[in-house]
Write a protein that holds these residues in place. Structure first.
Motif, PDB file in Angstrom:
ATOM      1  N   ILE A  80      45.659  41.035  34.289  1.00 31.96           N
ATOM      2  CA  ILE A  80      45.405  41.305  32.871  1.00 31.96           C
ATOM      3  C   ILE A  80      44.984  40.022  32.170  1.00 31.96           C
ATOM      4  O   ILE A  80      44.042  40.011  31.362  1.00 31.96           O
ATOM      5  CB  ILE A  80      46.643  41.938  32.201  1.00 31.96           C
ATOM      6  N   GLU A  81      45.641  38.923  32.497  1.00 37.04           N
ATOM      7  CA  GLU A  81      45.291  37.635  31.896  1.00 37.04           C
ATOM      8  C   GLU A  81      43.871  37.230  32.276  1.00 37.04           C
ATOM      9  O   GLU A  81      43.098  36.764  31.429  1.00 37.04           O
ATOM     10  CB  GLU A  81      46.278  36.576  32.364  1.00 37.04           C
ATOM     11  N   ALA A  82      43.495  37.439  33.528  1.00 37.00           N
ATOM     12  CA  ALA A  82      42.138  37.117  33.964  1.00 37.00           C
ATOM     13  C   ALA A  82      41.118  37.993  33.246  1.00 37.00           C
ATOM     14  O   ALA A  82      40.036  37.516  32.858  1.00 37.00           O
ATOM     15  CB  ALA A  82      42.024  37.291  35.479  1.00 37.00           C
ATOM     16  N   ALA A  83      41.471  39.257  33.046  1.00 35.98           N
ATOM     17  CA  ALA A  83      40.554  40.161  32.346  1.00 35.98           C
ATOM     18  C   ALA A  83      40.402  39.750  30.884  1.00 35.98           C
ATOM     19  O   ALA A  83      39.297  39.808  30.326  1.00 35.98           O
ATOM     20  CB  ALA A  83      41.052  41.599  32.454  1.00 35.98           C
ATOM     21  N   MET A  84      41.506  39.342  30.263  1.00 38.04           N
ATOM     22  CA  MET A  84      41.438  38.917  28.856  1.00 38.04           C
ATOM     23  C   MET A  84      40.574  37.664  28.702  1.00 38.04           C
ATOM     24  O   MET A  84      39.866  37.508  27.707  1.00 38.04           O
ATOM     25  CB  MET A  84      42.845  38.657  28.312  1.00 38.04           C
ATOM     26  N   GLU A  85      40.643  36.774  29.690  1.00 38.20           N
ATOM     27  CA  GLU A  85      39.823  35.561  29.638  1.00 38.20           C
ATOM     28  C   GLU A  85      38.340  35.877  29.820  1.00 38.20           C
ATOM     29  O   GLU A  85      37.491  35.133  29.330  1.00 38.20           O
ATOM     30  CB  GLU A  85      40.277  34.573  30.713  1.00 38.20           C
ATOM     31  N   SER A  86      38.033  36.951  30.516  1.00 38.16           N
ATOM     32  CA  SER A  86      36.629  37.285  30.757  1.00 38.16           C
ATOM     33  C   SER A  86      36.079  38.264  29.718  1.00 38.16           C
ATOM     34  O   SER A  86      34.997  38.825  29.906  1.00 38.16           O
ATOM     35  CB  SER A  86      36.467  37.868  32.159  1.00 38.16           C
ATOM     36  N   LYS A  87      36.840  38.474  28.633  1.00 38.08           N
ATOM     37  CA  LYS A  87      36.372  39.367  27.579  1.00 38.08           C
ATOM     38  C   LYS A  87      35.050  38.841  27.026  1.00 38.08           C
ATOM     39  O   LYS A  87      34.854  37.640  26.903  1.00 38.08           O
ATOM     40  CB  LYS A  87      37.414  39.447  26.463  1.00 38.08           C
ATOM     41  N   GLU A  88      34.171  39.742  26.683  1.00 35.71           N
ATOM     42  CA  GLU A  88      32.837  39.449  26.160  1.00 35.71           C
ATOM     43  C   GLU A  88      31.958  38.738  27.174  1.00 35.71           C
ATOM     44  O   GLU A  88      31.055  37.981  26.819  1.00 35.71           O
ATOM     45  CB  GLU A  88      32.934  38.635  24.861  1.00 35.71           C
ATOM     46  N   THR A  89      32.230  38.978  28.463  1.00 34.74           N
ATOM     47  CA  THR A  89      31.330  38.509  29.513  1.00 34.74           C
ATOM     48  C   THR A  89      30.915  39.722  30.332  1.00 34.74           C
ATOM     49  O   THR A  89      31.450  40.823  30.171  1.00 34.74           O
ATOM     50  CB  THR A  89      32.012  37.476  30.442  1.00 34.74           C
ATOM     51  N   VAL A  90      29.970  39.510  31.222  1.00 35.36           N
ATOM     52  CA  VAL A  90      29.503  40.619  32.046  1.00 35.36           C
ATOM     53  C   VAL A  90      30.534  41.022  33.100  1.00 35.36           C
ATOM     54  O   VAL A  90      30.440  42.104  33.670  1.00 35.36           O
ATOM     55  CB  VAL A  90      28.168  40.265  32.749  1.00 35.36           C
ATOM     56  N   TYR A  91      31.530  40.188  33.342  1.00 32.64           N
ATOM     57  CA  TYR A  91      32.539  40.472  34.355  1.00 32.64           C
ATOM     58  C   TYR A  91      33.730  41.261  33.817  1.00 32.64           C
ATOM     59  O   TYR A  91      34.607  41.655  34.569  1.00 32.64           O
ATOM     60  CB  TYR A  91      33.061  39.160  34.960  1.00 32.64           C
ATOM     61  N   PHE A  92      33.764  41.485  32.526  1.00 32.64           N
ATOM     62  CA  PHE A  92      34.947  42.077  31.913  1.00 32.64           C
ATOM     63  C   PHE A  92      35.272  43.456  32.470  1.00 32.64           C
ATOM     64  O   PHE A  92      36.431  43.746  32.775  1.00 32.64           O
ATOM     65  CB  PHE A  92      34.793  42.151  30.387  1.00 32.64           C
ATOM     66  N   ASN A  93      34.289  44.322  32.598  1.00 32.37           N
ATOM     67  CA  ASN A  93      34.565  45.687  33.058  1.00 32.37           C
ATOM     68  C   ASN A  93      35.195  45.698  34.444  1.00 32.37           C
ATOM     69  O   ASN A  93      36.144  46.448  34.703  1.00 32.37           O
ATOM     70  CB  ASN A  93      33.283  46.524  33.052  1.00 32.37           C
ATOM     71  N   GLU A  94      34.694  44.870  35.331  1.00 32.04           N
ATOM     72  CA  GLU A  94      35.243  44.801  36.680  1.00 32.04           C
ATOM     73  C   GLU A  94      36.664  44.223  36.656  1.00 32.04           C
ATOM     74  O   GLU A  94      37.567  44.748  37.300  1.00 32.04           O
ATOM     75  CB  GLU A  94      34.345  43.940  37.560  1.00 32.04           C
TER      76      GLU A  94
END
Length: 152
Positions: free
Chosen positions: A87-101
């Motif tokens: 979840i922390e990794a996903a929050m850091e990638s918010k507003e990037t192309v990797y967020f959905n994955e």
């Protein structure tokens, strides 16, 4: 460091090589050791009954119910920590192309941790389940809230 290390070594060796009379305790300060009991002879030796041996019979004779679920609780804790990291990794990638994955991986990890916790609660006796719910329930609610925050 000392000025003359050889002098220090000589003093240490001299202290070790002092006569035994100077370093031995006096007869008054010595305690008498208890007399040793003789070992049983072969004729007196009797084997233990097989039920008393740890490897025989039921393995549960030496384990407590809490110990039986210790590995399962550790596994739930491991999955919880893994889900939090995802979840922390996903929050850091918010507003990037990797967020959905990243969000998908985090959702799967969180759902796996929550399912493992629920399955463990279902297997436990009611008293132990209540105790586990009190000790780990807030963590699982925190995981649900973080997952919901990820969705927003």
């Amino acid at each position: 460091m000392h000025r003359n290390p050889r002098a220090v070594l000589r003093a240490a060796v001299a202290a070790l090589l002092r006569p035994a009379a100077a370093t031995a305790p006096s007869a008054a300060s010595r305690q008498a050791l208890p007399k040793a009991t003789p070992a049983p002879t072969l004729a007196e030796w009797r084997p233990l009954p097989t039920a008393a041996l740890p490897g025989s019979g039921s393995r549960r004779a030496f384990s407590s119910p809490a110990a039986d679920y210790g590995k399962d609780v550790d596994e739930v804790n491991r999955k919880f920590a893994e889900a939090r990291e995802e979840i922390e990794a996903a929050m850091e990638s918010k507003e990037t192309v990797y967020f959905n994955e990243e969000a998908s991986v985090a959702r799967d990890a969180a759902n796996e941790a929550l399912a493992a916790f629920d399955a463990l609660l279902a297997r436990l006796p009611p008293a132990d389940a209540d105790s586990l719910r009190r000790s780990m329930g807030l963590k699982m609610e925190q995981l649900k809230a973080e997952l919901k925050q990820l969705e927003d």
